[in-house]
Design a protein around this motif. Structure first.
Motif, PDB file in Angstrom:
ATOM      1  N   PHE A  79      11.392  -2.143   0.450  1.00 42.77           N
ATOM      2  CA  PHE A  79      11.139  -3.763   0.350  1.00 42.77           C
ATOM      3  C   PHE A  79       9.430  -3.688   0.663  1.00 42.77           C
ATOM      4  CE2 PHE A  79      15.638  -3.532   1.506  1.00 42.77           C
ATOM      5  CZ  PHE A  79      16.236  -4.666   0.307  1.00 42.77           C
ATOM      6  N   ASN A  80       8.929  -4.426  -0.176  1.00 42.14           N
ATOM      7  CA  ASN A  80       7.365  -4.560  -0.145  1.00 42.14           C
ATOM      8  C   ASN A  80       6.966  -5.820   0.702  1.00 42.14           C
ATOM      9  OD1 ASN A  80       4.845  -4.254  -0.170  1.00 42.14           O
ATOM     10  ND2 ASN A  80       4.490  -4.336  -2.367  1.00 42.14           N
ATOM     11  N   GLY A  81       6.522  -5.617   1.923  1.00 44.60           N
ATOM     12  CA  GLY A  81       6.309  -6.788   2.699  1.00 44.60           C
ATOM     13  C   GLY A  81       4.767  -6.739   3.054  1.00 44.60           C
ATOM     14  N   SER A  82       4.027  -5.936   2.354  1.00 47.37           N
ATOM     15  CA  SER A  82       2.487  -5.582   2.726  1.00 47.37           C
ATOM     16  C   SER A  82       1.558  -6.431   2.220  1.00 47.37           C
ATOM     17  CB  SER A  82       2.070  -4.134   2.468  1.00 47.37           C
ATOM     18  OG  SER A  82       2.163  -4.150   0.812  1.00 47.37           O
ATOM     19  N   THR A  84       0.372  -5.940  -0.938  1.00 53.48           N
ATOM     20  CA  THR A  84      -0.032  -5.003  -1.771  1.00 53.48           C
ATOM     21  C   THR A  84       0.836  -4.688  -3.127  1.00 53.48           C
ATOM     22  OG1 THR A  84      -1.309  -3.857  -0.082  1.00 53.48           O
ATOM     23  CG2 THR A  84      -1.320  -2.849  -2.336  1.00 53.48           C
ATOM     24  N   SER A  85       0.238  -5.489  -4.350  1.00 54.74           N
ATOM     25  CA  SER A  85       1.404  -5.242  -5.381  1.00 54.74           C
ATOM     26  C   SER A  85       1.511  -3.720  -5.747  1.00 54.74           C
ATOM     27  CB  SER A  85       0.468  -5.959  -6.558  1.00 54.74           C
ATOM     28  OG  SER A  85       1.225  -5.969  -7.746  1.00 54.74           O
ATOM     29  N   ALA A 138       5.670  -0.623  -3.391  1.00 58.39           N
ATOM     30  CA  ALA A 138       7.185  -0.154  -3.122  1.00 58.39           C
ATOM     31  C   ALA A 138       7.469   0.827  -4.266  1.00 58.39           C
ATOM     32  CB  ALA A 138       8.157  -1.426  -3.491  1.00 58.39           C
ATOM     33  N   ALA A 139       6.836   0.793  -5.554  1.00 59.53           N
ATOM     34  CA  ALA A 139       7.001   1.605  -6.269  1.00 59.53           C
ATOM     35  C   ALA A 139       6.269   3.009  -6.098  1.00 59.53           C
ATOM     36  CB  ALA A 139       6.437   1.288  -7.725  1.00 59.53           C
ATOM     37  N   SER A 140       5.044   2.814  -5.530  1.00 58.32           N
ATOM     38  CA  SER A 140       4.316   4.248  -5.281  1.00 58.32           C
ATOM     39  C   SER A 140       5.253   4.900  -4.064  1.00 58.32           C
ATOM     40  CB  SER A 140       3.126   4.070  -4.847  1.00 58.32           C
ATOM     41  OG  SER A 140       2.848   2.825  -3.712  1.00 58.32           O
ATOM     42  N   ALA A 141       5.858   4.081  -3.120  1.00 56.78           N
ATOM     43  CA  ALA A 141       6.507   4.725  -2.052  1.00 56.78           C
ATOM     44  C   ALA A 141       7.814   5.116  -2.573  1.00 56.78           C
ATOM     45  CB  ALA A 141       6.772   3.517  -1.162  1.00 56.78           C
ATOM     46  N   LEU A 201       7.959  -2.100   3.909  1.00 52.78           N
ATOM     47  CA  LEU A 201       6.415  -1.713   4.071  1.00 52.78           C
ATOM     48  C   LEU A 201       5.676  -2.733   4.607  1.00 52.78           C
ATOM     49  CD1 LEU A 201       6.268  -0.158   0.461  1.00 52.78           C
ATOM     50  CD2 LEU A 201       6.866   0.761   2.762  1.00 52.78           C
ATOM     51  N   GLY A 202       4.678  -2.536   5.427  1.00 49.96           N
ATOM     52  CA  GLY A 202       4.014  -3.410   6.183  1.00 49.96           C
ATOM     53  C   GLY A 202       2.250  -3.212   5.705  1.00 49.96           C
ATOM     54  N   SER A 203       1.525  -4.079   6.290  1.00 51.23           N
ATOM     55  CA  SER A 203       0.078  -3.685   5.832  1.00 51.23           C
ATOM     56  C   SER A 203      -0.280  -2.715   6.412  1.00 51.23           C
ATOM     57  CB  SER A 203      -0.716  -4.879   6.178  1.00 51.23           C
ATOM     58  OG  SER A 203      -0.735  -5.022   7.506  1.00 51.23           O
TER      59      SER A 203
END
Length: 510
Positions: free
Chosen positions: A397-400, A402-403, A406-409, A473-475
Motif C-alpha cells: 500500500f502506498n502511503g508516501s 510519491t506516485s 508501490a509498483a516499484s516496491a 510505504l511511508g515517506s
C-alpha cells in the motif's frame, strides 16, 4: 565576548563574591603558557583549560573502535600517557546510586592560551575567565548498550551546595576562588568538585567520572577527522558576534568554522537552547565520522585523533579510558541520544536572565528513568526465526505521497523472492513511517519482510489477512534492501530548544 557577571551580592555571613579576574562573566587574568609547537596551536597552560565536550567523546570513541585488538590497547596507552589528571570527584556530597557510569563533561570558553592571531581567526574576542558554558551529563548503562547525553543550560538556576541559588556556571568558579589551597591544581580540583556536587544534588545521581577539554583541542579535532557534516534549515550570518556565516543545507565544517558554529547564539530563535543543540549536533557528527571507513581503515588517523584528544583532555584520577571504551563497544550512533534537561524556559531573577528548571520531583523522575538499566529479555521472548521470503505473501500500500512507489516496491520485492499479491494506495498519503502490518501468529512472516526493509515499524493489526503481510510505504521508504530514513527529532515545547535526537539524526537545525 565577555558577558554579564553571574556572581551575586551576599550578606556578610555568606561566601565571598567572585573577584573580576575569576568571575565567569568578567574578563579573566591571562594564564602563562608552558608549551609550544611550530604551528603555535598546541600552546597550553599546564592545566589544559576546559571547553566543548565533543572533544572528550571523540577521544573515548577513538579508543573503543579497536579496544579489543592490540592496536586498541596501544591507542589506550597513548591516551593514558598523555591525558591530564585532576582530583575532581569529591569524597562526600556526591549523592545518588552509582550502579551505572555517569560522566560529567565540562567545557569552557576560556581563551587565555590563545595568541592574538588565533583569537582573530576564531573570532573569539578576549578571555572570559572561568566560564563553564558547556555542561553535559553522559550516562552509560552497565551493559554499554547505549549512551545518553543530557545538556544543562549554563544559566540554569540551581542550588549550589554551600552558596545558595545561582546560575549553574558559577559553581566551578565559586569552588575555585574560595578553595583553601595555594596551588593552581588544587584550586581547579576544588572548582570541579563543587560542580560535581551541584550536578549530583540536582539529578540524584552519583557522578563517577569527570572530563574537561580545551578550546584549541576542539579547534584541531574537526580538522583531524576531515571535517564534520551539519545541516542548517536556514542560512546564518553572525559575523558580528561568533563569526558564524553559513549557507542553508548540509555542509562540512572544520577548524575555525566548527568553533564558530558551536558558539553562535545571536540570531537563533532559541538563543542558548539552540547553541546547545549545535553542540549536540556537532558531537553527533564527530561520532558518525569516527565510525565511518575514513577513520576505521586509517590507523594513522586513529593515532593522530587519540593523541590530539588526550593532549587537550583532563579527567579525574580514576577514569580508565580503555576500560570505558571496552564497555561501550556495542554502542551505535542510533543508540546515542541527546537531550536537554527538563526546564520551564527563560525567566528573570532580579536583573539576571536565567533558565528555570522543572521541580525537583520531575527532575529526579527524569534522571531515574534515564539511569534505569534495561531489563534482560526472557529466554522465551527471543525474536521469531524469519520465514523464507518465498513463503511470505505481501500486499503493498502506498502511503508516501510519491506516485508509482508501490509498483516499484513490487518489482524490488519480487526480485528479492517475495510474492506480491496486490498493490494499491493506503487510506492516506501522509504516512511518515513505513509500516509492516500482520495478523497475530504471523511474526515469522513479518520478520522476513522486516529484514528486507530495515527500520520499518512492525505491528499486529486485526484487519490483516492471516498468511499475508501488509507493507505500507511511508515517506521514509528508500527501497527494498535499504534502511528507511531516521525519524525527525521530536518537536520541542516553546522555549525548550530541540527535542531528543540521536547521533544518527541528520535533519536540519536552526
Amino acid at each position: 565576548m565577555s558577558e554579564e557577571p553571574v556572581g551575586r551580592d551576599r550578606d556578610q555571613q555568606g561566601p565571598r563574591p567572585l573577584p573580576p579576574r575569576l568571575d565567569p562573566r568578567a574578563g579573566g587574568r591571562p594564564r602563562a603558557r608552558t608549551g609550544s609547537s611550530a604551528a603555535g596551536l598546541r600552546e597550553r597552560d599546564g592545566r589544559r583549560r576546559l571547553v566543548v565536550g565533543s572533544r572528550v567523546v571523540a577521544g573515548l570513541l577513538s579508543v573503543l573502535l579497536l579496544a579489543g585488538s592490540g592496536w586498541g590497547w596501544y591507542l589506550g596507552q597513548v591516551a593514558d600517557a598523555t591525558v591530564n589528571r585532576t582530583d575532581a570527584i569529591p569524597a562526600e556530597g556526591n549523592d545518588g546510586d552509582g550502579e551505572a557510569m555517569n560522566l560529567l563533561l565540562v567545557g569552557n570558553d576560556s581563551r587565555s592560551n590563545l595568541t592574538e592571531e588565533q583569537l582573530a581567526e576564531l573570532n573569539a574576542g578576549t578571555d572570559s575567565g572561568i566560564n563553564t558554558d558547556t555542561i553535559i551529563l553522559v550516562h552509560v548503562p552497565a551493559d554499554g548498550s547505549r549512551a545518553s547525553f543530557v545538556s544543562f543550560p549554563r544559566d540554569s538556576w540551581v542550588e549550589i551546595p554551600g552558596y545558595g541559588e545561582d546560575k549553574l556556571n558559577a559553581a566551578y568558579a565559586y569552588g575555585y576562588t574560595n578553595a583553601d589551597a595555594e596551588s593552581e591544581a588544587a584550586r581547579e580540583a576544588a572548582g570541579a568538585q563543587l560542580l560535581v556536587r551541584t550536578i549530583s544534588r540536582l539529578t540524584g545521581l552519583q557522578i563517577d567520572h569527570y572530563a574537561e577539554v580545551d578550546l584549541l583541542g576542539f579547534f584541531e579535532l574537526s580538522s583531524v577527522v576531515g571535517g564534520v557534516e551539519v545541516n542548517l534549515c536556514e542560512a546564518v550570518d553572525d559575523r558580528e558576534w561568533s563569526g558564524a556565516f553559513f549557507p542553508a543545507g548540509p555542509q562540512t565544517i572544520s577548524g575555525a568554522d566548527a568553533l564558530k558554529f558551536v558558539r553562535q547564539r545571536h540570531g537563533l530563535p532559541g538563543g542558548d537552547f539552540d547553541r546547545i543543540v549545535r553542540q549536540q549536533v556537532f558531537i553527533a557528527g564527530v561520532l558518525r565520522k569516527m565510525l565511518s571507513e575514513d577513520v576505521l581503515l586509517d590507523l594513522g588517523k586513529q593515532r593522530e585523533l587519540v593523541q590530539a584528544a588526550a593532549e587537550s583532555l583532563t579527567v579525574d584520577e580514576d577514569l580508565n579510558l580503555l576500560q570505558l571504551a571496552e564497555q561501550m563497544q556495542s554502542v551505535t550512533t542510533g543508540s546515542i541520544e541527546f537531550q536537554t534537561v527538563p526546564n520551564l524556559g527563560i525567566d528573570r531573577e532580579g536583573d539576571a536572565s536565567i533558565v528555570r528548571l522543572e521541580d525537583e520531583a520531575t527532575l529526579r523522575q527524569f534522571f531515574s528513568q534515564l539511569s534505569t538499566e534495561p531489563e534482560p529479555a526472557p529466554e522465551d521472548a527471543a525474536p521469531p526465526e524469519a520465514a523464507d521470503p518465498a513463503d511470505v505473501s505481501v500486499a503493498v500500500f502506498n502511503g508516501s505521497g510519491t506516485s508509482g512507489l508501490a509498483a516499484s516496491a513490487q518489482d524490488e520485492l519480487e526480485a528479492a523472492g517475495f510474492p506480491v499479491l496486490s498493490t494499491g494506495n493506503a487510506d492516506s498519503s501522509g504516512y511518515a513511517q513505513t509500516e509492516i502490518r500482520h495478523a497475530a501468529g504471523d511474526e515469522a512472516l513479518a520478520a522476513a519482510l522486516a529484514a528486507a526493509v530495515p527500520g520499518a515499524v512492525t505491528t499486529v493489526v486485526d484487519d490483516a489477512t492471516p498468511g499475508t503481510v501488509q507493507l505500507v510505504l511511508g515517506s521514509d521508504f528508500n527501497g527494498v534492501g535499504q534502511a528507511v530514513d531516521a525519524p525527525p527529532p521530536a518537536a520541542p515545547a516553546e522555549g525548550e530548544g530541540e527535542g531528543a535526537r540521536t547521533a544518527a539524526d541528520t535533519g536540519c537545525i536552526n
